[in-house]
Design a protein around this motif. Structure first.
Motif, PDB file in Angstrom:
ATOM      1  N   GLU A  51       0.834  -1.213   0.000  1.00 30.21           N
ATOM      2  CA  GLU A  51       0.000   0.000   0.000  1.00 30.21           C
ATOM      3  C   GLU A  51       0.863   1.255   0.000  1.00 30.21           C
ATOM      4  O   GLU A  51       0.604   2.204  -0.744  1.00 30.21           O
ATOM      5  CB  GLU A  51      -0.923   0.021   1.215  1.00 30.21           C
ATOM      6  N   ILE A  52       1.885   1.264   0.832  1.00 32.14           N
ATOM      7  CA  ILE A  52       2.793   2.409   0.918  1.00 32.14           C
ATOM      8  C   ILE A  52       3.533   2.582  -0.409  1.00 32.14           C
ATOM      9  O   ILE A  52       3.669   3.692  -0.917  1.00 32.14           O
ATOM     10  CB  ILE A  52       3.780   2.238   2.093  1.00 32.14           C
ATOM     11  N   ARG A  53       3.991   1.477  -0.982  1.00 32.70           N
ATOM     12  CA  ARG A  53       4.703   1.542  -2.261  1.00 32.70           C
ATOM     13  C   ARG A  53       3.774   2.047  -3.357  1.00 32.70           C
ATOM     14  O   ARG A  53       4.189   2.816  -4.222  1.00 32.70           O
ATOM     15  CB  ARG A  53       5.293   0.182  -2.611  1.00 32.70           C
ATOM     16  N   ASN A  54       2.506   1.644  -3.311  1.00 31.45           N
ATOM     17  CA  ASN A  54       1.535   2.105  -4.300  1.00 31.45           C
ATOM     18  C   ASN A  54       1.315   3.612  -4.178  1.00 31.45           C
ATOM     19  O   ASN A  54       1.266   4.326  -5.182  1.00 31.45           O
ATOM     20  CB  ASN A  54       0.215   1.343  -4.140  1.00 31.45           C
ATOM     21  N   LYS A  55       1.180   4.116  -2.956  1.00 29.47           N
ATOM     22  CA  LYS A  55       1.008   5.551  -2.731  1.00 29.47           C
ATOM     23  C   LYS A  55       2.208   6.342  -3.254  1.00 29.47           C
ATOM     24  O   LYS A  55       2.067   7.453  -3.743  1.00 29.47           O
ATOM     25  CB  LYS A  55       0.827   5.852  -1.240  1.00 29.47           C
ATOM     26  N   ASN A  56       3.404   5.749  -3.122  1.00 27.45           N
ATOM     27  CA  ASN A  56       4.631   6.414  -3.566  1.00 27.45           C
ATOM     28  C   ASN A  56       4.933   6.144  -5.044  1.00 27.45           C
ATOM     29  O   ASN A  56       5.975   6.578  -5.547  1.00 27.45           O
ATOM     30  CB  ASN A  56       5.817   5.984  -2.710  1.00 27.45           C
ATOM     31  N   ARG A  57       4.042   5.416  -5.691  1.00 31.16           N
ATOM     32  CA  ARG A  57       4.147   5.099  -7.125  1.00 31.16           C
ATOM     33  C   ARG A  57       5.446   4.398  -7.496  1.00 31.16           C
ATOM     34  O   ARG A  57       6.137   4.768  -8.445  1.00 31.16           O
ATOM     35  CB  ARG A  57       3.955   6.351  -7.949  1.00 31.16           C
ATOM     36  N   VAL A  58       5.778   3.381  -6.708  1.00 34.04           N
ATOM     37  CA  VAL A  58       6.923   2.525  -7.021  1.00 34.04           C
ATOM     38  C   VAL A  58       6.429   1.096  -7.218  1.00 34.04           C
ATOM     39  O   VAL A  58       5.302   0.760  -6.855  1.00 34.04           O
ATOM     40  CB  VAL A  58       8.024   2.604  -5.935  1.00 34.04           C
ATOM     41  N   LYS A  59       7.270   0.242  -7.754  1.00 32.75           N
ATOM     42  CA  LYS A  59       6.882  -1.130  -8.066  1.00 32.75           C
ATOM     43  C   LYS A  59       6.374  -1.867  -6.827  1.00 32.75           C
ATOM     44  O   LYS A  59       6.951  -1.733  -5.746  1.00 32.75           O
ATOM     45  CB  LYS A  59       8.078  -1.920  -8.591  1.00 32.75           C
ATOM     46  N   PRO A  60       5.340  -2.694  -6.997  1.00 31.67           N
ATOM     47  CA  PRO A  60       4.908  -3.538  -5.880  1.00 31.67           C
ATOM     48  C   PRO A  60       5.934  -4.643  -5.628  1.00 31.67           C
ATOM     49  O   PRO A  60       6.799  -4.917  -6.471  1.00 31.67           O
ATOM     50  CB  PRO A  60       3.573  -4.115  -6.365  1.00 31.67           C
ATOM     51  N   LEU A  61       5.841  -5.256  -4.482  1.00 27.99           N
ATOM     52  CA  LEU A  61       6.816  -6.279  -4.097  1.00 27.99           C
ATOM     53  C   LEU A  61       6.903  -7.430  -5.095  1.00 27.99           C
ATOM     54  O   LEU A  61       7.983  -7.952  -5.343  1.00 27.99           O
ATOM     55  CB  LEU A  61       6.477  -6.835  -2.706  1.00 27.99           C
ATOM     56  N   ASN A  62       5.772  -7.834  -5.673  1.00 29.30           N
ATOM     57  CA  ASN A  62       5.805  -8.984  -6.577  1.00 29.30           C
ATOM     58  C   ASN A  62       6.485  -8.683  -7.911  1.00 29.30           C
ATOM     59  O   ASN A  62       6.721  -9.568  -8.703  1.00 29.30           O
ATOM     60  CB  ASN A  62       4.409  -9.562  -6.793  1.00 29.30           C
ATOM     61  N   GLU A  63       6.831  -7.408  -8.170  1.00 32.69           N
ATOM     62  CA  GLU A  63       7.553  -7.040  -9.389  1.00 32.69           C
ATOM     63  C   GLU A  63       9.029  -6.758  -9.131  1.00 32.69           C
ATOM     64  O   GLU A  63       9.763  -6.388 -10.039  1.00 32.69           O
ATOM     65  CB  GLU A  63       6.900  -5.814 -10.038  1.00 32.69           C
ATOM     66  N   ILE A  64       9.466  -6.920  -7.902  1.00 33.94           N
ATOM     67  CA  ILE A  64      10.859  -6.664  -7.548  1.00 33.94           C
ATOM     68  C   ILE A  64      11.658  -7.950  -7.722  1.00 33.94           C
ATOM     69  O   ILE A  64      11.195  -9.037  -7.392  1.00 33.94           O
ATOM     70  CB  ILE A  64      10.956  -6.133  -6.106  1.00 33.94           C
ATOM     71  N   ARG A  65      12.865  -7.797  -8.220  1.00 37.34           N
ATOM     72  CA  ARG A  65      13.714  -8.963  -8.466  1.00 37.34           C
ATOM     73  C   ARG A  65      14.377  -9.459  -7.181  1.00 37.34           C
ATOM     74  O   ARG A  65      14.528  -8.721  -6.212  1.00 37.34           O
ATOM     75  CB  ARG A  65      14.808  -8.605  -9.466  1.00 37.34           C
TER      76      ARG A  65
END
Length: 85
Positions: A51-65
């Protein structure tokens, strides 16, 4: 734990390494830092982080390598316990 969140005494930034593994049911994710470990079964905290990452407009956890790092800011409550909000 509710009383701990009534007053914020400070904030603490943690740099966490992301470890992922694909399994039959989907993707296994856990986060590891110097002082904290968030396991795949800790759905509540993983959802808050997303949720925090979405608010900050960064990749969600499932898209991180695998082995990438993320920064998370925890709030420190009245009794010194860290929490996400």
């Amino acid at each position: 734990m509710y009383v701990n969140q009534l007053a914020i005494k400070g904030k603490e930034k943690e740099v966490l390494s992301v470890y992922t593994e694909k399994i039959e049911q989907g993707k296994y994710i856990h986060l590891s830092g110097n002082k904290i470990f968030i396991h795949d079964s800790d759905d509540e905290n993983l959802e808050k982080i997303d949720e925090i990452r979405n608010k900050n407009r960064v990749k969600p956890l499932n898209e991180i390598r695998n082995r990438d790092t993320i920064n998370i800011v925890f709030k420190q409550g009245l009794f010194g316990f860290k929490y996400l909000k």
